[in-house]
Design an enzyme around this catalytic site. Sequence first.
Site, mmCIF file in Angstrom:
data_model
loop_
_atom_site.group_PDB
_atom_site.id
_atom_site.type_symbol
_atom_site.label_atom_id
_atom_site.label_comp_id
_atom_site.label_asym_id
_atom_site.label_seq_id
_atom_site.Cartn_x
_atom_site.Cartn_y
_atom_site.Cartn_z
ATOM 1 N N ALA A 144 -3.843 4.377 -2.713
ATOM 2 C CA ALA A 144 -3.905 5.298 -3.851
ATOM 3 C C ALA A 144 -2.844 4.994 -4.892
ATOM 4 O O ALA A 144 -3.061 5.168 -6.093
ATOM 5 C CB ALA A 144 -3.758 6.741 -3.360
ATOM 6 N N HIS A 145 -1.667 4.528 -4.441
ATOM 7 C CA HIS A 145 -0.599 4.179 -5.376
ATOM 8 C C HIS A 145 -1.025 3.013 -6.259
ATOM 9 O O HIS A 145 -0.792 3.010 -7.470
ATOM 10 C CB HIS A 145 0.676 3.798 -4.619
ATOM 11 N N LYS A 146 -1.660 2.024 -5.637
ATOM 12 C CA LYS A 146 -2.099 0.857 -6.393
ATOM 13 C C LYS A 146 -3.210 1.228 -7.373
ATOM 14 O O LYS A 146 -3.248 0.737 -8.505
ATOM 15 C CB LYS A 146 -2.578 -0.242 -5.444
ATOM 16 N N ASP B 120 -3.790 -9.608 -5.082
ATOM 17 C CA ASP B 120 -3.003 -9.777 -3.864
ATOM 18 C C ASP B 120 -1.561 -9.969 -4.311
ATOM 19 O O ASP B 120 -1.288 -10.745 -5.233
ATOM 20 C CB ASP B 120 -3.469 -10.970 -3.042
ATOM 21 N N GLY C 110 5.643 0.646 -1.507
ATOM 22 C CA GLY C 110 5.945 -0.660 -0.937
ATOM 23 C C GLY C 110 7.447 -0.923 -0.911
ATOM 24 O O GLY C 110 8.241 -0.116 -0.431
#
Length: 208
Positions: free
Chosen positions: A12-14, A69, A157
């Site tokens: 969700a953060h990304k 990525d 992260g």
Amino acid sequence: MSLIVVLATHNAHKVAEFQKILGAELPGLEVLPYDGPEPVEDGVTFADNALIKARTAARHTGHIALADDSGISVDVLGGSPGIFSARWSGTRDDETNRRLLLAQIADMSSEHRRAHFHCAIALVVPDGTADAGLEHVAHGDWPGAIATEEHGENGFGYDPVFVPEGFEVTAAQLSPGQKNEISHRARAFRALVPVLARLDGGTAVLSE
């Protein structure tokens, strides 16, 4: 711009970060969800894994696919965690990964704590569409260093332990707006904008 971007990530953060970056760089871009299959990421570089995911999304949806990525590389660790960033501790738990990284370089002085975030975004155009077979990978680097302890509540992260070059605070202490101006993802996406602009009118799928 009429290009549609589908974010296929469970992070969700990304999702939130990409939506802000995409909206700022390509006004009018429509963002849709993607619920297709997740491939085995067995590449040996960020670009390899991004292409694996983009190709899978393109085949599954029949639309233009984008896949990201990314990870963090520490010089003194020979570039690790690198592509193993998300599972560095053997889990996908961000806090556990950060604690292991801090422990591994705990005795290192500041000059040996250099690191950088890297992001590869792959674009794949599926068969049966205009520009079929087109593949492009854009890269973005964000240089900095690893802090001695965690600071900040923003980001995700490794953000709480990464001090961007030119700053005295971690990425997690920056506002979302500040981070989205200078992060590795923002830099990679900006490098990809000219390609997306040429494909305006298609549909893009962004997978994790």
